[in-house]
Motif scaffolding. Sequence first.
Motif, PDB file in Angstrom:
ATOM      1  N   SER A  38       0.818  -1.211   0.000  1.00  0.00           N
ATOM      2  CA  SER A  38       0.000   0.000   0.000  1.00  0.00           C
ATOM      3  C   SER A  38       0.855   1.266   0.000  1.00  0.00           C
ATOM      4  N   ASP A  39       2.115   1.136   0.413  1.00  0.00           N
ATOM      5  CA  ASP A  39       3.018   2.286   0.408  1.00  0.00           C
ATOM      6  C   ASP A  39       4.445   1.755   0.292  1.00  0.00           C
ATOM      7  N   VAL A  40       5.380   2.674   0.152  1.00  0.00           N
ATOM      8  CA  VAL A  40       6.773   2.225   0.072  1.00  0.00           C
ATOM      9  C   VAL A  40       7.281   1.804   1.456  1.00  0.00           C
ATOM     10  N   GLY A  41       8.352   1.042   1.457  1.00  0.00           N
ATOM     11  CA  GLY A  41       8.942   0.582   2.735  1.00  0.00           C
ATOM     12  C   GLY A  41       9.180  -0.913   2.728  1.00  0.00           C
ATOM     13  N   GLY A  42       8.370  -1.636   1.952  1.00  0.00           N
ATOM     14  CA  GLY A  42       8.567  -3.082   1.832  1.00  0.00           C
ATOM     15  C   GLY A  42       8.039  -3.851   3.032  1.00  0.00           C
ATOM     16  N   GLY A  43       8.301  -5.151   2.988  1.00  0.00           N
ATOM     17  CA  GLY A  43       7.901  -6.015   4.098  1.00  0.00           C
ATOM     18  C   GLY A  43       8.562  -5.553   5.382  1.00  0.00           C
ATOM     19  N   CYS A  44       9.724  -4.965   5.258  1.00  0.00           N
ATOM     20  CA  CYS A  44      10.479  -4.488   6.425  1.00  0.00           C
ATOM     21  C   CYS A  44       9.639  -3.527   7.266  1.00  0.00           C
ATOM     22  N   VAL A  45       8.955  -2.608   6.569  1.00  0.00           N
ATOM     23  CA  VAL A  45       8.161  -1.596   7.291  1.00  0.00           C
ATOM     24  C   VAL A  45       6.753  -2.114   7.571  1.00  0.00           C
ATOM     25  N   GLU A  46       6.211  -2.910   6.652  1.00  0.00           N
ATOM     26  CA  GLU A  46       4.808  -3.305   6.789  1.00  0.00           C
ATOM     27  C   GLU A  46       4.580  -4.394   7.844  1.00  0.00           C
ATOM     28  N   TYR A  47       5.399  -5.458   7.825  1.00  0.00           N
ATOM     29  CA  TYR A  47       5.145  -6.546   8.785  1.00  0.00           C
ATOM     30  C   TYR A  47       6.413  -7.216   9.317  1.00  0.00           C
ATOM     31  N   GLY A  48       7.591  -6.695   8.943  1.00  0.00           N
ATOM     32  CA  GLY A  48       8.837  -7.346   9.361  1.00  0.00           C
ATOM     33  C   GLY A  48       9.543  -6.618  10.480  1.00  0.00           C
ATOM     34  N   THR A  49      10.717  -6.104  10.140  1.00  0.00           N
ATOM     35  CA  THR A  49      11.605  -5.521  11.149  1.00  0.00           C
ATOM     36  C   THR A  49      10.923  -4.462  12.020  1.00  0.00           C
ATOM     37  N   LEU A  50      10.366  -3.445  11.372  1.00  0.00           N
ATOM     38  CA  LEU A  50       9.923  -2.303  12.178  1.00  0.00           C
ATOM     39  C   LEU A  50       8.700  -2.601  13.047  1.00  0.00           C
ATOM     40  N   PRO A  51       7.655  -3.258  12.518  1.00  0.00           N
ATOM     41  CA  PRO A  51       6.541  -3.592  13.422  1.00  0.00           C
ATOM     42  C   PRO A  51       7.005  -4.467  14.589  1.00  0.00           C
ATOM     43  N   SER A  52       7.843  -5.475  14.282  1.00  0.00           N
ATOM     44  CA  SER A  52       8.229  -6.387  15.364  1.00  0.00           C
ATOM     45  C   SER A  52       9.099  -5.671  16.389  1.00  0.00           C
ATOM     46  N   LYS A  53      10.003  -4.806  15.912  1.00  0.00           N
ATOM     47  CA  LYS A  53      10.879  -4.111  16.869  1.00  0.00           C
ATOM     48  C   LYS A  53      10.117  -3.037  17.647  1.00  0.00           C
ATOM     49  N   SER A  54       9.098  -2.453  17.034  1.00  0.00           N
ATOM     50  CA  SER A  54       8.288  -1.464  17.765  1.00  0.00           C
ATOM     51  C   SER A  54       7.473  -2.166  18.839  1.00  0.00           C
ATOM     52  N   GLU A  91       0.359   0.657  19.677  1.00  0.00           N
ATOM     53  CA  GLU A  91       0.308   2.087  19.320  1.00  0.00           C
ATOM     54  C   GLU A  91       1.629   2.569  18.727  1.00  0.00           C
ATOM     55  N   ARG A  92       2.719   2.149  19.346  1.00  0.00           N
ATOM     56  CA  ARG A  92       4.040   2.567  18.875  1.00  0.00           C
ATOM     57  C   ARG A  92       4.273   2.093  17.436  1.00  0.00           C
ATOM     58  N   LYS A  93       3.882   0.837  17.192  1.00  0.00           N
ATOM     59  CA  LYS A  93       4.064   0.243  15.856  1.00  0.00           C
ATOM     60  C   LYS A  93       3.311   1.061  14.802  1.00  0.00           C
ATOM     61  N   GLU A  94       2.056   1.414  15.100  1.00  0.00           N
ATOM     62  CA  GLU A  94       1.264   2.179  14.119  1.00  0.00           C
ATOM     63  C   GLU A  94       1.983   3.485  13.777  1.00  0.00           C
ATOM     64  N   ARG A  95       2.466   4.147  14.809  1.00  0.00           N
ATOM     65  CA  ARG A  95       3.139   5.434  14.597  1.00  0.00           C
ATOM     66  C   ARG A  95       4.418   5.243  13.772  1.00  0.00           C
ATOM     67  N   VAL A  96       5.204   4.239  14.139  1.00  0.00           N
ATOM     68  CA  VAL A  96       6.502   4.037  13.469  1.00  0.00           C
ATOM     69  C   VAL A  96       6.295   3.673  11.996  1.00  0.00           C
TER      70      VAL A  96
END
Length: 509
Positions: A38-54, A91-96
């Motif tokens: 739906s936007d740029v960032g890839g799996g990393c931003v959508e469901y991988g690294t960043l959601p899990s780390k947030s 909440e943090r994940k949504e923001r990040v």
Amino acid sequence: MNDSHFDLIVIGSGPGGQKAALQGAKAGKNVAIIENGSDVGGGCVEYGTLPSKSFRESVYRFSLGSQGVLGKETRRAPSPHKIPEMARLLERKERVVLEESRVIRDQLKRNSVRIFLGHAKFTSPHDLLVTGKDGKNKKIKGDVIVIAVGSSPVTSETLGLDGQLVLDSNSILTLKQVPKRMIVLGAGIIGCEYASMFSMAGTEVVLVDKRKQMLASVDREVVDHLMERYRYQGMEIHLGVEAVGVKKIHGTSSGAKKSGTKVGSSSGKGSAKGASVEIELSNGDFLSADCVLVAQGRIGNTKDLGLESAGVVADDRGLIKTSSSFQTNVPHIYAVGDVVGPPALASTSMEQGRIATCHAFKIPSSLIAGNHPGTSDSVAEMSTLYPYGIYTIPEISMIGRTEEELLESGVDFVAGKARYRELARGQIVGDYWGLLKLLVDRKTAKILGVHIVGDNAADLIHIGQAVMAFEGTVHYFIQSVFNYPTLAEAYKTAAFHAVNLMRGTTKSK
Ligand SMILES: Cc1cc2nc3c(=O)[nH]c(=O)nc-3n(C[C@H](O)[C@H](O)[C@H](O)COP(=O)(O)OP(=O)(O)OC[C@H]3O[C@@H](n4cnc5c(N)ncnc54)[C@H](O)[C@@H]3O)c2cc1C
């Protein structure tokens, strides 16, 4: 600027794709990037690294605040443990996710990278058909094409993934409540990370893996620490067994009982209200829980990419084989990131993206990060210096070789160790368990590997990485002054231990 013929087209806007595109744009090339999310960032931003780390960060802060997390103040303390609300933890994940997508989009636009949101498919080695979200097709041509399409979790027919009772790493953070009891199938990095997070959030976690070892590529002493810590927290670990069947119980019963028992009626707070799931193991045991996370490996996203039209070959796991410069069997087509297989990390994917573009456009090799003082032109050589960060709780990080690898190749080395509890900062943060281990060549005193388990491991590793990259010796740590009190002092303590071992004036810890 031509909107249908580009110097460089990148498929996928995850870490690998972004850096490939930006490197091309910085070199003055006309670049396009295609993303079917739906936007740029890839799996990393959508469901991988960043959601899990947030999510991890929220859980970590929650557990630090409410029960203490780092050993001394543990959940064994008699105070009643309150399970946090999932919505708050997310909440943090949504923001990040929102903010990072915006940052990436702005960065690409600032560098005049043309963004297409849609699905890309090869129609020939230089031509792609992009099907937009509105169903409209656009044909574009690229002189150089970088495939950075990432990977997806392996789906198991037997386990009946449904995103409610049986979830994978793409769907786990859609849970509406923190489960009371969860089975994690797969003790690799993703399985262990989520097992840690949910355990810290108060879930009773059962970790299962058909392999006899958890995290096979990690130093054994570090893994032993992690397992000791998991068991101390009350996690149940079953190794050498696999799930052979699954039974979902909807409605009538609510919640799950412990291992070896049939599902009965207890007050669970699972994913789907009043539902639970029972797993049959290969040793004949049964495990029940409110939900199951399946984390049993990943496959490359090459299925609908039309690779056959481009002449690019992928294996049966959808992975593309490349040279050390990430060139596929078709010279103007490159592949980077998860789609080329291990190490499959965001950090390494970024570097691979940059290397691919530099190679394709013959950008001076000094700009390729793989070349650094003291070594030859060596992408492959640099790759042994990739750090690994594993965000279990406690964190694990490593660089270079493990003790097991050094023993196997007959290298004469010592292992200098520092426990966090020996450090003032370790006492302050309450990390009783942390360990930093320096593997040092007995003859040259050079650092062969650094292995850390404990608070801030993934940041601390970069000190060792820098010393290794510049081919420094253990004496650097001894002669340097470190801020006090810090966890970085562990390097100095471990270095003293290593030197004393080399002189034969002390024993192994
Ligand atoms: C739960 C989890 C936690 C992780 N944690 C870490 C971590 O802590 N640190 C770390 O370094 N790594 C971590 N990783 C790994 C990291 O996320 C990946 O290595 C990294 O995202 C791979 O980057 P990539 O560029 O290959 O592709 P991705 O980030 O996967 O992006 C590829 C993109 O390409 C798109 N795409 C696919 N096919 C097409 C097509 N035909 N047309 C257009 N677009 C397409 C996909 O939809 C996707 O958006 C984690 C992964 C997971 C799943």
